[in-house]
Design a protein around this motif. Sequence first.
Motif, PDB file in Angstrom:
ATOM      1  N   ILE A 244      66.682  16.134  35.426  1.00  0.00           N
ATOM      2  CA  ILE A 244      67.423  17.242  36.060  1.00  0.00           C
ATOM      3  C   ILE A 244      68.315  16.617  37.117  1.00  0.00           C
ATOM      4  N   LYS A 245      69.622  16.793  36.965  1.00  0.00           N
ATOM      5  CA  LYS A 245      70.573  16.125  37.868  1.00  0.00           C
ATOM      6  C   LYS A 245      71.436  17.170  38.574  1.00  0.00           C
ATOM      7  N   VAL A 246      71.378  17.123  39.886  1.00  0.00           N
ATOM      8  CA  VAL A 246      72.113  18.087  40.705  1.00  0.00           C
ATOM      9  C   VAL A 246      73.232  17.363  41.442  1.00  0.00           C
ATOM     10  N   CYS A 247      74.467  17.797  41.183  1.00  0.00           N
ATOM     11  CA  CYS A 247      75.637  17.212  41.848  1.00  0.00           C
ATOM     12  C   CYS A 247      75.856  17.932  43.184  1.00  0.00           C
ATOM     13  N   ILE A 248      75.949  17.164  44.259  1.00  0.00           N
ATOM     14  CA  ILE A 248      76.132  17.717  45.605  1.00  0.00           C
ATOM     15  C   ILE A 248      77.470  17.233  46.168  1.00  0.00           C
ATOM     16  N   PRO A 249      78.481  18.108  46.291  1.00  0.00           N
ATOM     17  CA  PRO A 249      79.743  17.684  46.915  1.00  0.00           C
ATOM     18  C   PRO A 249      79.526  17.265  48.371  1.00  0.00           C
ATOM     19  N   VAL A 250      80.281  16.270  48.799  1.00  0.00           N
ATOM     20  CA  VAL A 250      80.167  15.719  50.159  1.00  0.00           C
ATOM     21  C   VAL A 250      81.532  15.786  50.834  1.00  0.00           C
ATOM     22  N   ASN A 251      81.581  16.356  52.045  1.00  0.00           N
ATOM     23  CA  ASN A 251      82.812  16.424  52.831  1.00  0.00           C
ATOM     24  C   ASN A 251      83.092  15.041  53.419  1.00  0.00           C
ATOM     25  N   LEU A 252      84.136  14.370  52.929  1.00  0.00           N
ATOM     26  CA  LEU A 252      84.426  13.002  53.376  1.00  0.00           C
ATOM     27  C   LEU A 252      84.971  12.936  54.799  1.00  0.00           C
ATOM     28  N   LYS A 253      85.350  14.074  55.370  1.00  0.00           N
ATOM     29  CA  LYS A 253      85.833  14.070  56.756  1.00  0.00           C
ATOM     30  C   LYS A 253      84.715  13.721  57.739  1.00  0.00           C
ATOM     31  N   LYS A 254      83.475  13.801  57.265  1.00  0.00           N
ATOM     32  CA  LYS A 254      82.349  13.406  58.111  1.00  0.00           C
ATOM     33  C   LYS A 254      82.181  11.880  58.127  1.00  0.00           C
ATOM     34  N   TYR A 255      82.866  11.200  57.210  1.00  0.00           N
ATOM     35  CA  TYR A 255      82.715   9.751  57.079  1.00  0.00           C
ATOM     36  C   TYR A 255      83.991   8.985  57.414  1.00  0.00           C
ATOM     37  N   PHE A 256      85.149   9.643  57.266  1.00  0.00           N
ATOM     38  CA  PHE A 256      86.429   8.975  57.495  1.00  0.00           C
ATOM     39  C   PHE A 256      87.328   9.886  58.343  1.00  0.00           C
ATOM     40  N   PRO A 257      88.160   9.315  59.209  1.00  0.00           N
ATOM     41  CA  PRO A 257      89.074  10.147  60.003  1.00  0.00           C
ATOM     42  C   PRO A 257      90.145  10.780  59.113  1.00  0.00           C
ATOM     43  N   SER A 258      90.268  12.095  59.178  1.00  0.00           N
ATOM     44  CA  SER A 258      91.261  12.795  58.361  1.00  0.00           C
ATOM     45  C   SER A 258      91.446  14.220  58.865  1.00  0.00           C
ATOM     46  N   ASN A 259      92.695  14.692  58.880  1.00  0.00           N
ATOM     47  CA  ASN A 259      92.974  16.101  59.172  1.00  0.00           C
ATOM     48  C   ASN A 259      93.784  16.722  58.030  1.00  0.00           C
ATOM     49  N   THR A 260      93.613  16.165  56.833  1.00  0.00           N
ATOM     50  CA  THR A 260      94.368  16.650  55.688  1.00  0.00           C
ATOM     51  C   THR A 260      93.865  18.012  55.219  1.00  0.00           C
ATOM     52  N   VAL A 261      94.781  18.843  54.687  1.00  0.00           N
ATOM     53  CA  VAL A 261      94.383  20.095  54.048  1.00  0.00           C
ATOM     54  C   VAL A 261      94.303  19.910  52.534  1.00  0.00           C
ATOM     55  N   SER A 262      94.631  18.722  52.061  1.00  0.00           N
ATOM     56  CA  SER A 262      94.461  18.404  50.645  1.00  0.00           C
ATOM     57  C   SER A 262      92.981  18.121  50.371  1.00  0.00           C
ATOM     58  N   ASN A 263      92.632  17.929  49.117  1.00  0.00           N
ATOM     59  CA  ASN A 263      91.251  17.598  48.782  1.00  0.00           C
ATOM     60  C   ASN A 263      90.836  16.301  49.476  1.00  0.00           C
ATOM     61  N   PHE A 264      89.629  16.295  50.015  1.00  0.00           N
ATOM     62  CA  PHE A 264      89.046  15.054  50.509  1.00  0.00           C
ATOM     63  C   PHE A 264      87.522  15.203  50.490  1.00  0.00           C
ATOM     64  N   PHE A 265      86.979  15.108  49.282  1.00  0.00           N
ATOM     65  CA  PHE A 265      85.536  15.239  49.107  1.00  0.00           C
ATOM     66  C   PHE A 265      85.075  14.227  48.058  1.00  0.00           C
ATOM     67  N   SER A 266      83.794  13.935  48.085  1.00  0.00           N
ATOM     68  CA  SER A 266      83.176  13.127  47.049  1.00  0.00           C
ATOM     69  C   SER A 266      81.906  13.850  46.626  1.00  0.00           C
ATOM     70  N   TYR A 267      80.917  13.145  46.133  1.00  0.00           N
ATOM     71  CA  TYR A 267      79.689  13.799  45.698  1.00  0.00           C
ATOM     72  C   TYR A 267      78.577  12.766  45.610  1.00  0.00           C
ATOM     73  N   ILE A 268      77.361  13.266  45.660  1.00  0.00           N
ATOM     74  CA  ILE A 268      76.202  12.458  45.283  1.00  0.00           C
ATOM     75  C   ILE A 268      75.500  13.219  44.160  1.00  0.00           C
ATOM     76  N   THR A 269      74.747  12.522  43.344  1.00  0.00           N
ATOM     77  CA  THR A 269      73.986  13.180  42.276  1.00  0.00           C
ATOM     78  C   THR A 269      72.515  12.843  42.439  1.00  0.00           C
ATOM     79  N   VAL A 270      71.713  13.878  42.686  1.00  0.00           N
ATOM     80  CA  VAL A 270      70.264  13.718  42.770  1.00  0.00           C
ATOM     81  C   VAL A 270      69.724  13.695  41.340  1.00  0.00           C
ATOM     82  N   GLU A 271      69.087  12.589  40.965  1.00  0.00           N
ATOM     83  CA  GLU A 271      68.623  12.403  39.581  1.00  0.00           C
ATOM     84  C   GLU A 271      67.097  12.455  39.539  1.00  0.00           C
ATOM     85  N   ALA A 272      66.561  13.615  39.161  1.00  0.00           N
ATOM     86  CA  ALA A 272      65.112  13.823  39.164  1.00  0.00           C
ATOM     87  C   ALA A 272      64.528  13.583  37.774  1.00  0.00           C
TER      88      ALA A 272
END
Length: 425
Positions: A244-272
Motif C-alpha cells: 500500500i503506497k501513499v503519495c504525500i505532496p511536500v511544500n518545497l518552500k519549507k526547504y528552499f527560499p522561494s516566493n513563487t506563485v508557480s508550482n513548487f512542490f515535491s512528494y514522498i511515498t510511504v511504502e507499506a
Amino acid sequence: MNDKKEKLYWRRLDNSAKIFPISGGKKYSTVFRLSAVLKEKIDKKMLEIAVEKALEQYKFFKVRLRNGFFWNYLEYNPKKPIIEEEKEYPCKYIDPKENNNYLFKVTYFDEKINIDIFHSLTDGNSGTMFFREIIYNYIELTHKEEFQEELRVKRKMDLSTEDSYIKNYNKKAKGNNASKKAYKLAGRKIKLGAISAIHEMIDLNELKQEAKKYEATITQYLTAVLIYAIYKTNYLKNKGKKPIKVCIPVNLKKYFPSNTVSNFFSYITVEAEMKKEKLDTFEKIVEFVKKDFAKKLEPEEIQKTMSGNVKLGTNPLIKIIPLVLKKPIVRLSYIEIRKYTTTTFSNIGRIGIIGKYQKYIDNFLMLIAPEPVEKIKCSACSFENKIVFTFTSILDDCEIEKQFWHFLREKNIHVKIESNGILDI
C-alpha cells in the motif's frame, strides 16, 4: 502591468506545470478544489467583483494556456472569468472553451464558494493564497461598513513567477532507487462519471491529543489511519499482495527560499509492505509511517526527488521532441507512473485567516481529483478547531471511508460526516 504590457505578457510553464497539459484530460483532470463555507448565502455579483479584484493582485493568474512548438506556455487573458452556480462534480476537467480560457473556475452554491484549479497554473500552497484573497475581497464587499479601511488599501504581496525548481535543483544529486508497483484499490466504479466526496470533520484538539500519544504529527497519524482503513477493508477483502503506497505532496518552500506563485512542490511515498513488515495492527503501522516520514523528509532525500524530476523536464532529448509527439509519449508514461501509487493524501495544513474575517467563515475544504488508477484520493485542511479530511472517490462503495471514521470515533475523537450524496453513508 499597464494595458500594453499585459497584452504582450507571456511566461514559460514551470518544470512541474509542463507535464499537466500534456497528461491531463477528462480521465486525468489534474484539478484540485478549494472551498470556503461562509455563514450567509453567496451574492453572485459581489463574488464576480471579488474575483476580478483578486486578479488585480494576482495578475499572474489572469492567463490562458497556449501551444508552443516544444512546450505549452501561458499568456495574458483579456477576458473576464466566468462565475456561475455549481452544477458539476468537484475537480472535473476544466474545458478552456467553456471557461473563457481560464485555468481556474469559480463556482458557488448556497453559502459555499469553490475554486477548481488546473495544476499547470499553480500548486495547493499558492492556490490557497489566491483563494484567500477572493474570500477577503468578498467579505469586505458584503460588509462594507466594517471593512471601509480594507476596501481602500491593497494588501501588499511579495510574489514572483520564477521557476524555483530550476533555481534550486542540484545537477549532481542522484535520483532515488526504483520501487515496486503499488496495490491498486479494487471494486466497481460509480456510473456516469460521477465523483463521490465525503468530508470527515474532525475535532482538531482531540486529534492532536491522540496523535501525541504516538509521538506522531497530524499528517503522520492520518496517513497511518488511512493505510489501516485500506488494509482492513479493500486490501484484506481482495487478498492484496503488493505494498500500500501513499503519495504525500511536500511544500518545497519549507526547504528552499522561494516566493513563487508557480508550482513548487515535491512528494514522498510511504511504502507499506503489509505482509513483509507484518503491519497487521494500527500500532505497527503508525510506527512504520513515522520512520518512513523521518527518512524520506531528510533534506538530502527531498533534494534527490526534486532534482530527479527536474532532470526529466530538462532532458535534451525530451526537449527537442515537438509538442504534438510529446503528448502520446507523456500520457502513456503518466499512466505507468500512477501504477506506483495506491492513493494520494495532501494535507495543506492550517488556512490562516485574519481575525476580523473569521466570524464570517464556517470552514474550508480541499478536494483532489480521483483517477482511473488512483480511484480514491484524500486531502485535508484545518481552520480554527476543525480539520476536514476529504475522500474523493470513483469507487461504488465507501468501506474505506467508514472504516476511517469508525477508527477515529473508537479513539473518542468527535467526527461529523458530510457528503455530496453520491454514495449512501
